[in-house]
Design a protein around this motif. Structure first.
Motif, mmCIF file in Angstrom:
data_model
loop_
_atom_site.group_PDB
_atom_site.id
_atom_site.type_symbol
_atom_site.label_atom_id
_atom_site.label_comp_id
_atom_site.label_asym_id
_atom_site.label_seq_id
_atom_site.Cartn_x
_atom_site.Cartn_y
_atom_site.Cartn_z
ATOM 1 N N LYS A 126 42.990 64.449 60.878
ATOM 2 C CA LYS A 126 41.836 63.931 60.208
ATOM 3 C C LYS A 126 41.935 62.771 59.440
ATOM 4 N N SER A 127 42.863 63.111 58.573
ATOM 5 C CA SER A 127 42.930 62.078 57.416
ATOM 6 C C SER A 127 43.555 60.504 57.991
ATOM 7 N N TYR A 128 44.329 61.010 59.122
ATOM 8 C CA TYR A 128 44.756 59.619 59.949
ATOM 9 C C TYR A 128 43.547 58.842 60.485
ATOM 10 N N LEU A 129 42.667 59.680 61.374
ATOM 11 C CA LEU A 129 41.410 59.099 61.740
ATOM 12 C C LEU A 129 40.525 58.372 60.691
ATOM 13 N N LYS A 130 40.320 59.075 59.579
ATOM 14 C CA LYS A 130 39.725 58.353 58.693
ATOM 15 C C LYS A 130 40.285 57.011 57.921
ATOM 16 N N ILE A 131 41.415 57.038 57.867
ATOM 17 C CA ILE A 131 42.150 55.844 57.612
ATOM 18 C C ILE A 131 41.935 54.749 58.709
ATOM 19 N N LEU A 132 42.054 55.137 59.865
ATOM 20 C CA LEU A 132 41.911 54.145 60.798
ATOM 21 C C LEU A 132 40.314 53.579 60.729
ATOM 22 N N ALA A 133 39.503 54.542 60.843
ATOM 23 C CA ALA A 133 38.131 54.177 60.644
ATOM 24 C C ALA A 133 37.800 53.023 59.305
ATOM 25 N N TRP A 134 38.504 53.460 58.160
ATOM 26 C CA TRP A 134 38.432 52.761 56.988
ATOM 27 C C TRP A 134 38.870 51.149 57.240
ATOM 28 N N ARG A 135 40.155 51.026 58.027
ATOM 29 C CA ARG A 135 40.616 49.796 58.305
ATOM 30 C C ARG A 135 39.611 48.885 59.164
ATOM 31 N N ILE A 136 39.010 49.676 60.066
ATOM 32 C CA ILE A 136 37.918 49.073 60.969
ATOM 33 C C ILE A 136 36.859 48.436 60.451
ATOM 34 N N ARG A 137 36.382 49.412 59.236
ATOM 35 C CA ARG A 137 35.146 48.955 58.382
ATOM 36 C C ARG A 137 35.342 47.747 57.522
ATOM 37 N N SER A 138 36.717 47.797 57.176
ATOM 38 C CA SER A 138 37.228 46.589 56.306
ATOM 39 C C SER A 138 37.455 45.354 56.694
ATOM 40 N N ILE A 139 37.162 45.296 58.034
ATOM 41 C CA ILE A 139 37.373 43.769 58.716
ATOM 42 C C ILE A 139 36.342 42.856 58.139
ATOM 43 N N PRO A 140 36.631 41.781 57.526
ATOM 44 C CA PRO A 140 35.732 40.749 57.069
ATOM 45 C C PRO A 140 34.951 40.079 58.365
ATOM 46 N N ILE A 141 33.786 40.145 58.106
ATOM 47 C CA ILE A 141 32.783 39.643 59.246
ATOM 48 C C ILE A 141 32.003 38.439 58.846
ATOM 49 N N LEU A 142 31.678 38.258 57.601
ATOM 50 C CA LEU A 142 30.456 37.239 57.236
ATOM 51 C C LEU A 142 30.946 35.798 57.305
ATOM 52 N N ASP A 143 32.370 35.573 56.925
ATOM 53 C CA ASP A 143 32.999 34.363 57.105
ATOM 54 C C ASP A 143 33.530 33.785 58.325
ATOM 55 N N THR A 144 33.145 34.625 59.349
ATOM 56 C CA THR A 144 33.593 34.524 60.694
ATOM 57 C C THR A 144 33.248 33.116 61.166
ATOM 58 N N THR A 145 34.152 32.376 61.471
ATOM 59 C CA THR A 145 33.510 30.813 62.260
ATOM 60 C C THR A 145 34.608 30.810 63.323
ATOM 61 N N VAL A 146 33.983 30.366 64.755
ATOM 62 C CA VAL A 146 34.978 29.937 65.747
ATOM 63 C C VAL A 146 34.497 28.720 66.363
ATOM 64 N N ASP A 147 35.437 27.752 66.006
ATOM 65 C CA ASP A 147 35.327 26.262 66.482
ATOM 66 C C ASP A 147 33.640 25.899 66.565
ATOM 67 N N GLU A 148 32.968 26.540 65.552
ATOM 68 C CA GLU A 148 31.619 26.175 65.298
ATOM 69 C C GLU A 148 30.854 26.742 66.672
ATOM 70 N N TYR A 149 31.490 27.947 67.231
ATOM 71 C CA TYR A 149 30.684 28.525 68.336
ATOM 72 C C TYR A 149 29.684 29.468 68.017
ATOM 73 N N PRO A 150 28.423 29.147 68.172
ATOM 74 C CA PRO A 150 27.229 29.897 67.655
ATOM 75 C C PRO A 150 27.395 31.308 68.287
ATOM 76 N N GLY A 151 26.845 32.457 67.614
ATOM 77 C CA GLY A 151 26.882 33.595 67.643
ATOM 78 C C GLY A 151 27.989 34.602 67.678
ATOM 79 N N MET A 152 29.164 33.815 67.326
ATOM 80 C CA MET A 152 30.355 34.649 67.314
ATOM 81 C C MET A 152 30.352 35.653 66.140
#
Length: 486
Positions: free
Chosen positions: A335-361
């Protein structure tokens, strides 16, 4: 040209007029001749009104400048008539020199791939049009069998995209396979290996474009591409060159194939969910431990490669330990492993994501993050997060769904779409699928739509009492071929 009509007097066996004019006697006839230079009835010929320069140099009359739709759109933007921050006007270079002699039909397919079909390439973290341009360069670099394999694969996908599955598309696919066979009999260098990977991924894209239930070869192409990468130093070379997008393209398809293999067990279709009191023994698919693509995420740190690496861990966890994923049998360490894995997923930075100026990514990356979280929590018996937190993820997902013009990436569409409970939420999912299918870049969403609807029906009938992983596996296993959700 000038012409004269000659009247035949119809004398048998030959008239006088026809005999004198040395023509076959057929009544009225026409004689064509070039007009004389001083003939005032000849066509008017335009002459340049621009004077010659004093140097005496003669300038050609071929000095017209054409105005295209690109110029009009640029004028509209510069004059403030339109202001679309997502619209990017791109100057396209002329078609490069082609060492292959393409006929008229093939040349049209080539142009169509560049302008339309390349947008259907299923990628994550890269603009598919840019990958299409990279594939065009690979196809035209020389006239070797490896280049021919890329070119024929490219034309086959273009034909399929434009006209559906028909003879021309099938023949081009066969020609690509023959070119790959011929290339395998030669010494393969780095460029040839790259072209083999490109051709294999194009053929994989050919197979998944319409998600036909008669062909499950797409996974075989991924396995073949991975073997080429393993047998050559491409993993390091591609990361240090302009072809890194090619490796990411392979990795994306490989990770999503793992998700499909986690739940697709066609031999276990008889073990359905009819008897809910009996546990369903679903065999785990073989794990591909000899995986050259697993090392690719180590050299780049981006939200795209990070979320795919974490999704791989989640899929392997669900596939390898179905018993541990039930609440009654999970240990504190697990259970602890699962929660750590979920925390790693939530910690992925999203706001500064840019992809070759590809809209909507940016929105797509967030949907992948939310889908992976929901999938992990549901498959683990909802022991990672509270129901209120999971509901927040779902509400955020549907908020993004309602704002998107399309969603070509089918994994988040499947996982999050299955969470729709109300009529309004289900209409949001169906409307998004409908909008997506109308786009030129869309592949067939028929299978994903049918699976989502089948999940909805089971949820309504069972009131949510069916095990999540078993439900996905039972319904996906009804597919006659391995489904793909790239």
């Amino acid at each position: 040209m000038a012409n004269r009509r000659i009247l035949c007097d119809r004398t048998v066996p030959a008239c006088t007029q026809c005999s004198q004019s040395k023509r076959t006697c057929k009544g009225y006839g026409v004689r064509l001749s070039w007009p004389k230079a001083n003939d005032k009835r000849r066509a008017v010929v335009a002459r340049s009104s621009l004077p010659y320069r004093s140097t005496g140099h003669h300038f050609s009359n071929a000095r017209q400048v054409n105005i295209s739709t690109w110029d009009i759109e640029m004028h509209r933007q510069l004059s403030g008539v339109v202001s679309n921050e997502y619209q990017r006007l791109t100057l396209r270079s002329p078609m490069p020199w082609n060492p292959f002699k393409l006929d008229v039909t093939e040349n049209c397919l080539f142009q169509y791939f560049q302008s339309n079909a390349s947008s259907s390439l299923s990628t994550f973290g890269h603009d598919p049009t840019n990958i299409g341009n990279m594939l065009i360069r690979m196809a035209l670099v020389n006239n070797t069998p490896s280049s021919a394999a890329v070119l024929r694969s490219l034309l086959a996908l273009s034909s399929l995209h434009r006209s559906g599955l028909q003879t021309q598309a099938a023949e081009l696919k066969i020609a690509a396979l023959k070119a790959l066979g011929a290339a395998s009999n030669r010494e393969i260098g780095t460029m040839e290996a790259i072209q083999h990977v490109a051709a294999g991924m194009l053929l994989c894209s050919f197979e998944i474009y319409q998600a036909s239930c008669t062909s499950g070869q797409w996974r075989s192409y991924i396995i073949g591409v991975k073997s080429v990468i393993k047998a050559s130093p491409l993993n390091t070379f591609l990361r240090d060159s302009g072809f890194n997008a090619l490796l990411d393209w392979v990795y994306y398809h490989d990770v999503l194939s793992r998700f499909s293999l986690t739940h697709w067990h066609p031999l276990a279709i008889e073990s359905t969910l009819i008897d809910l009191d009996e546990p369903v023994d679903i065999p785990s698919p073989p794990v591909d431990t000899d995986d050259p693509c697993m090392e690719m995420t180590h050299s780049t740190q981006s939200p795209f490669t990070t979320i795919l690496k974490l999704l791989t861990e989640v899929c392997d966890l669900v596939a390898a330990a179905p018993a541990q994923m039930t609440p009654s049998k999970e240990s504190d360490n697990f259970k602890s492993y699962l929660k750590i894995l979920a925390w790693r997923i939530r910690s992925i930075p999203i706001l500064d994501t840019t992809v070759d100026e590809y809209p909507g990514m940016t929105a797509i990356v967030e949907l992948f993050q939310l889908a992976t979280l929901v999938y992990l929590n549901r498959a683990s018996g909802n022991i990672i997060e509270s129901d209120a937190k999971t509901q927040q993820h779902i509400e955020r997902s549907f908020s993004i769904f309602s704002q998107l013009s399309s969603c070509e990436r089918q994994f988040p569409l499947l996982i999050l779409g299955c969470e729709a409970r109300t009529d309004g939420e289900r209409c949001t999912v169906l409307d998004l699928i409908c909008r997506t299918e109308k786009g030129d870049s869309s592949r067939s969403l028929f299978l994903t739509k049918k699976l989502i609807q089948a999940i909805w029906v089971q949820d309504d009938l069972s009131q949510g009492q069916i095990d999540y992983a078993e439900k996905l596996s039972a319904i996906m296993s009804c597919c006659t071929i391995l489904p793909t959700f790239v």
